[in-house]
Motif scaffolding. Sequence first.
Motif, PDB file in Angstrom:
ATOM      1  N   ALA A 102       0.793  -1.229   0.000  1.00 51.82           N
ATOM      2  CA  ALA A 102       0.000   0.000   0.000  1.00 51.82           C
ATOM      3  C   ALA A 102       0.829   1.284   0.000  1.00 51.82           C
ATOM      4  O   ALA A 102       0.285   2.365  -0.213  1.00 51.82           O
ATOM      5  CB  ALA A 102      -0.925   0.003   1.208  1.00 51.82           C
ATOM      6  N   THR A 103       2.102   1.224   0.269  1.00 53.79           N
ATOM      7  CA  THR A 103       2.893   2.439   0.454  1.00 53.79           C
ATOM      8  C   THR A 103       3.939   2.557  -0.636  1.00 53.79           C
ATOM      9  O   THR A 103       4.708   1.633  -0.868  1.00 53.79           O
ATOM     10  CB  THR A 103       3.586   2.440   1.833  1.00 53.79           C
ATOM     11  OG1 THR A 103       2.593   2.210   2.832  1.00 53.79           O
ATOM     12  CG2 THR A 103       4.284   3.764   2.087  1.00 53.79           C
ATOM     13  N   GLY A 104       3.998   3.719  -1.271  1.00 56.20           N
ATOM     14  CA  GLY A 104       4.950   3.941  -2.339  1.00 56.20           C
ATOM     15  C   GLY A 104       6.298   4.397  -1.823  1.00 56.20           C
ATOM     16  O   GLY A 104       6.393   5.124  -0.826  1.00 56.20           O
ATOM     17  N   ALA A 105       7.375   3.992  -2.535  1.00 53.75           N
ATOM     18  CA  ALA A 105       8.725   4.344  -2.121  1.00 53.75           C
ATOM     19  C   ALA A 105       8.972   5.840  -2.235  1.00 53.75           C
ATOM     20  O   ALA A 105       9.719   6.419  -1.428  1.00 53.75           O
ATOM     21  CB  ALA A 105       9.733   3.561  -2.962  1.00 53.75           C
ATOM     22  N   ASP A 106       8.394   6.510  -3.218  1.00 55.87           N
ATOM     23  CA  ASP A 106       8.641   7.941  -3.390  1.00 55.87           C
ATOM     24  C   ASP A 106       8.179   8.735  -2.178  1.00 55.87           C
ATOM     25  O   ASP A 106       8.879   9.642  -1.704  1.00 55.87           O
ATOM     26  CB  ASP A 106       7.917   8.446  -4.646  1.00 55.87           C
ATOM     27  CG  ASP A 106       8.556   7.934  -5.925  1.00 55.87           C
ATOM     28  OD1 ASP A 106       9.784   7.712  -5.910  1.00 55.87           O
ATOM     29  OD2 ASP A 106       7.838   7.740  -6.921  1.00 55.87           O
ATOM     30  N   ALA A 107       7.015   8.394  -1.667  1.00 58.65           N
ATOM     31  CA  ALA A 107       6.500   9.113  -0.499  1.00 58.65           C
ATOM     32  C   ALA A 107       7.368   8.859   0.726  1.00 58.65           C
ATOM     33  O   ALA A 107       7.613   9.774   1.532  1.00 58.65           O
ATOM     34  CB  ALA A 107       5.058   8.693  -0.226  1.00 58.65           C
ATOM     35  N   ILE A 108       7.838   7.630   0.887  1.00 61.84           N
ATOM     36  CA  ILE A 108       8.714   7.310   2.020  1.00 61.84           C
ATOM     37  C   ILE A 108      10.021   8.072   1.900  1.00 61.84           C
ATOM     38  O   ILE A 108      10.541   8.618   2.886  1.00 61.84           O
ATOM     39  CB  ILE A 108       8.975   5.790   2.089  1.00 61.84           C
ATOM     40  CG1 ILE A 108       7.675   5.034   2.370  1.00 61.84           C
ATOM     41  CG2 ILE A 108      10.027   5.471   3.149  1.00 61.84           C
ATOM     42  CD1 ILE A 108       7.053   5.316   3.715  1.00 61.84           C
ATOM     43  N   ALA A 109      10.601   8.122   0.710  1.00 65.50           N
ATOM     44  CA  ALA A 109      11.863   8.840   0.513  1.00 65.50           C
ATOM     45  C   ALA A 109      11.713  10.307   0.894  1.00 65.50           C
ATOM     46  O   ALA A 109      12.569  10.876   1.593  1.00 65.50           O
ATOM     47  CB  ALA A 109      12.314   8.710  -0.941  1.00 65.50           C
ATOM     48  N   SER A 110      10.648  10.938   0.462  1.00 62.85           N
ATOM     49  CA  SER A 110      10.422  12.348   0.799  1.00 62.85           C
ATOM     50  C   SER A 110      10.272  12.531   2.298  1.00 62.85           C
ATOM     51  O   SER A 110      10.772  13.510   2.882  1.00 62.85           O
ATOM     52  CB  SER A 110       9.170  12.859   0.080  1.00 62.85           C
ATOM     53  OG  SER A 110       9.340  12.802  -1.327  1.00 62.85           O
ATOM     54  N   ALA A 111       9.614  11.576   2.950  1.00 64.00           N
ATOM     55  CA  ALA A 111       9.426  11.663   4.400  1.00 64.00           C
ATOM     56  C   ALA A 111      10.751  11.514   5.140  1.00 64.00           C
ATOM     57  O   ALA A 111      10.998  12.204   6.144  1.00 64.00           O
ATOM     58  CB  ALA A 111       8.439  10.590   4.856  1.00 64.00           C
ATOM     59  N   ILE A 112      11.616  10.634   4.667  1.00 60.81           N
ATOM     60  CA  ILE A 112      12.922  10.448   5.312  1.00 60.81           C
ATOM     61  C   ILE A 112      13.754  11.722   5.183  1.00 60.81           C
ATOM     62  O   ILE A 112      14.389  12.175   6.152  1.00 60.81           O
ATOM     63  CB  ILE A 112      13.649   9.242   4.697  1.00 60.81           C
ATOM     64  CG1 ILE A 112      12.910   7.940   5.046  1.00 60.81           C
ATOM     65  CG2 ILE A 112      15.097   9.180   5.177  1.00 60.81           C
ATOM     66  CD1 ILE A 112      13.446   6.724   4.317  1.00 60.81           C
ATOM     67  N   VAL A 113      13.748  12.318   4.010  1.00 62.41           N
ATOM     68  CA  VAL A 113      14.501  13.566   3.822  1.00 62.41           C
ATOM     69  C   VAL A 113      13.956  14.654   4.733  1.00 62.41           C
ATOM     70  O   VAL A 113      14.711  15.388   5.392  1.00 62.41           O
ATOM     71  CB  VAL A 113      14.459  14.001   2.338  1.00 62.41           C
ATOM     72  CG1 VAL A 113      15.067  15.397   2.175  1.00 62.41           C
ATOM     73  CG2 VAL A 113      15.208  13.001   1.471  1.00 62.41           C
ATOM     74  N   ALA A 114      12.651  14.758   4.819  1.00 57.92           N
ATOM     75  CA  ALA A 114      12.044  15.776   5.677  1.00 57.92           C
ATOM     76  C   ALA A 114      12.376  15.537   7.148  1.00 57.92           C
ATOM     77  O   ALA A 114      12.680  16.473   7.899  1.00 57.92           O
ATOM     78  CB  ALA A 114      10.525  15.791   5.469  1.00 57.92           C
ATOM     79  N   GLY A 115      12.357  14.274   7.577  1.00 55.15           N
ATOM     80  CA  GLY A 115      12.643  13.965   8.973  1.00 55.15           C
ATOM     81  C   GLY A 115      14.082  14.204   9.363  1.00 55.15           C
ATOM     82  O   GLY A 115      14.395  14.421  10.538  1.00 55.15           O
ATOM     83  N   SER A 116      14.988  14.194   8.403  1.00 54.87           N
ATOM     84  CA  SER A 116      16.422  14.365   8.702  1.00 54.87           C
ATOM     85  C   SER A 116      16.843  15.818   8.760  1.00 54.87           C
ATOM     86  O   SER A 116      17.949  16.121   9.218  1.00 54.87           O
ATOM     87  CB  SER A 116      17.259  13.640   7.653  1.00 54.87           C
ATOM     88  OG  SER A 116      17.137  14.275   6.381  1.00 54.87           O
ATOM     89  N   LYS A 117      16.014  16.741   8.311  1.00 56.39           N
ATOM     90  CA  LYS A 117      16.457  18.127   8.159  1.00 56.39           C
ATOM     91  C   LYS A 117      16.640  18.853   9.480  1.00 56.39           C
ATOM     92  O   LYS A 117      17.360  19.848   9.549  1.00 56.39           O
ATOM     93  CB  LYS A 117      15.457  18.879   7.272  1.00 56.39           C
ATOM     94  CG  LYS A 117      15.577  18.494   5.804  1.00 56.39           C
ATOM     95  CD  LYS A 117      14.649  19.311   4.932  1.00 56.39           C
ATOM     96  CE  LYS A 117      14.863  18.955   3.462  1.00 56.39           C
ATOM     97  NZ  LYS A 117      13.936  19.707   2.562  1.00 56.39           N
ATOM     98  N   GLY A 118      16.026  18.380  10.551  1.00 57.98           N
ATOM     99  CA  GLY A 118      16.148  19.082  11.820  1.00 57.98           C
ATOM    100  C   GLY A 118      17.513  18.955  12.470  1.00 57.98           C
ATOM    101  O   GLY A 118      17.896  19.808  13.279  1.00 57.98           O
ATOM    102  N   ARG A 119      18.258  17.896  12.155  1.00 57.59           N
ATOM    103  CA  ARG A 119      19.580  17.683  12.774  1.00 57.59           C
ATOM    104  C   ARG A 119      20.602  17.359  11.690  1.00 57.59           C
ATOM    105  O   ARG A 119      21.050  16.222  11.549  1.00 57.59           O
ATOM    106  CB  ARG A 119      19.501  16.549  13.801  1.00 57.59           C
ATOM    107  CG  ARG A 119      18.551  16.798  14.953  1.00 57.59           C
ATOM    108  CD  ARG A 119      18.946  18.036  15.780  1.00 57.59           C
ATOM    109  NE  ARG A 119      20.203  17.843  16.468  1.00 57.59           N
ATOM    110  CZ  ARG A 119      20.306  17.426  17.731  1.00 57.59           C
ATOM    111  NH1 ARG A 119      19.217  17.160  18.424  1.00 57.59           N
ATOM    112  NH2 ARG A 119      21.491  17.282  18.281  1.00 57.59           N
ATOM    113  N   PRO A 120      21.015  18.355  10.908  1.00 51.89           N
ATOM    114  CA  PRO A 120      21.926  18.089   9.793  1.00 51.89           C
ATOM    115  C   PRO A 120      23.310  17.636  10.223  1.00 51.89           C
ATOM    116  O   PRO A 120      24.069  17.124   9.405  1.00 51.89           O
ATOM    117  CB  PRO A 120      21.986  19.444   9.063  1.00 51.89           C
ATOM    118  CG  PRO A 120      21.641  20.457  10.120  1.00 51.89           C
ATOM    119  CD  PRO A 120      20.650  19.780  10.996  1.00 51.89           C
ATOM    120  N   GLU A 121      23.657  17.817  11.497  1.00 51.04           N
ATOM    121  CA  GLU A 121      24.989  17.401  11.965  1.00 51.04           C
ATOM    122  C   GLU A 121      25.067  15.904  12.254  1.00 51.04           C
ATOM    123  O   GLU A 121      26.145  15.372  12.513  1.00 51.04           O
ATOM    124  CB  GLU A 121      25.379  18.188  13.213  1.00 51.04           C
ATOM    125  CG  GLU A 121      24.718  17.734  14.515  1.00 51.04           C
ATOM    126  CD  GLU A 121      23.281  18.235  14.691  1.00 51.04           C
ATOM    127  OE1 GLU A 121      22.719  18.029  15.789  1.00 51.04           O
ATOM    128  OE2 GLU A 121      22.734  18.823  13.749  1.00 51.04           O
TER     129      GLU A 121
END
Length: 423
Positions: A109-128
């Motif tokens: 039920a879940t597409g890889a593109d949406a997951i990839a975008s979510a992972i990138v968004a979740g990582s932006k708060g702590r770039p270090e």
Amino acid sequence: RTLEELFDVAALLSHQPVPRGGRVAILTNAGGPGILAADVCEDQGLSLPPLSAATTKKLRAVLPEAASVANPVDMLASAAPEHYRKCLALLLADENVDSVIVIFIPPIATGADAIASAIVAGSKGRPEKTVISTFLSAKGAPPGLAPIPAYPFPESAALALARAASYGEWRNAPEGTVPVLDGIDAAAARAVIEPAVTRNGWLDPLETQSLLRAFGIAAAETRVAADEAGVVAAAGALGFPVVMKAIGPAIVHRTDVGGVKLGLADAAAVSAAYRELSSRLKDAMTGALVQRMVSGGVEVMVGVSQDPTFGPLIAYGSGGTLVELMSDVAFRLHPLTDRDVAAMLEEVRGTALLRGFRGAPPADEAALADLILRVSALVEACPEVREMDLNPVKVLQRGVCVVDARIRVGRRPVPPPSRRIAY
């Protein structure tokens, strides 16, 4: 260790910060791959720390009741993009975590593109902090995952992270210092080396003993004799018990030809040992070494070899007759710092024997470290040393003693020209 691993590590270091430490959190939508990644992490020296109570509470508020909020965090196959985004952000905010491995196995039920975008968004708060991923999909990772590296399997992701974390640890470690050692007579050493270089070969036993002594390296006192009367006289001068070793141009490893006699307690034993060796080895034996017997201690080896690109390499490892079989050796580039020697000692498994293994008395580890540093100092003062093999070195309860030593010298090597790679 492989070309594939080289590219995996390069992909990580090209797009993510060097890990601040070895503490890893794993976020997955399937338990099995998470456990595989965890096993490789722990095997390679990384740790999966417990998450803080605050992080665990917040994860529980986001995820369904059946999900696991321990580390690895298993969000279950039903995990949606929003779960990935929120949980990754929570893990990166945890002060117990240096890096996160995110694993995605495509459910129906879940597409890889949406997951990839979510992972990138979740990582932006702590770039270090370092984030890498595994997309177990026949199509691979979608382009929208950049700049987060993706690996086809959890094991390869964990291994690349372990190599990068080790590199970060090395970069952050103090450089150490090359200590100034006392008791060194460089002039005496040069007096041994310079005449020997013209022969371009192995030093004789007395030259070897003199060179080691010039650098404050303790070695078993040695006498050389050419016949039976000479070995008896040498043994009497040294004091019993003694060791006798056959010498000759063709004898490289004395133990291979049975050329060592231990614990000779009197003149009669010395005579009998010499007659037996000369009768068996015949013309291969041109004389014998007589040494004072050194009992007890832990046997190690210390050596030098020349690499055509990097120059002198200093080696330390488990010693004795099984050194090649055990392959328990650490190497470092010359010149050695105090931290280099400490790292070498930790790297060799046999060092445990120096520390009172199974109730044995501890040996003098500090004296061994001093000896390794003195070998590096010897190479600095005498770059003509092409090869050195101190084996065994006996590490005693107090002090160390080189029992057998071989040193080959030659003309000073010409350093290789520097090379640049153009892209």
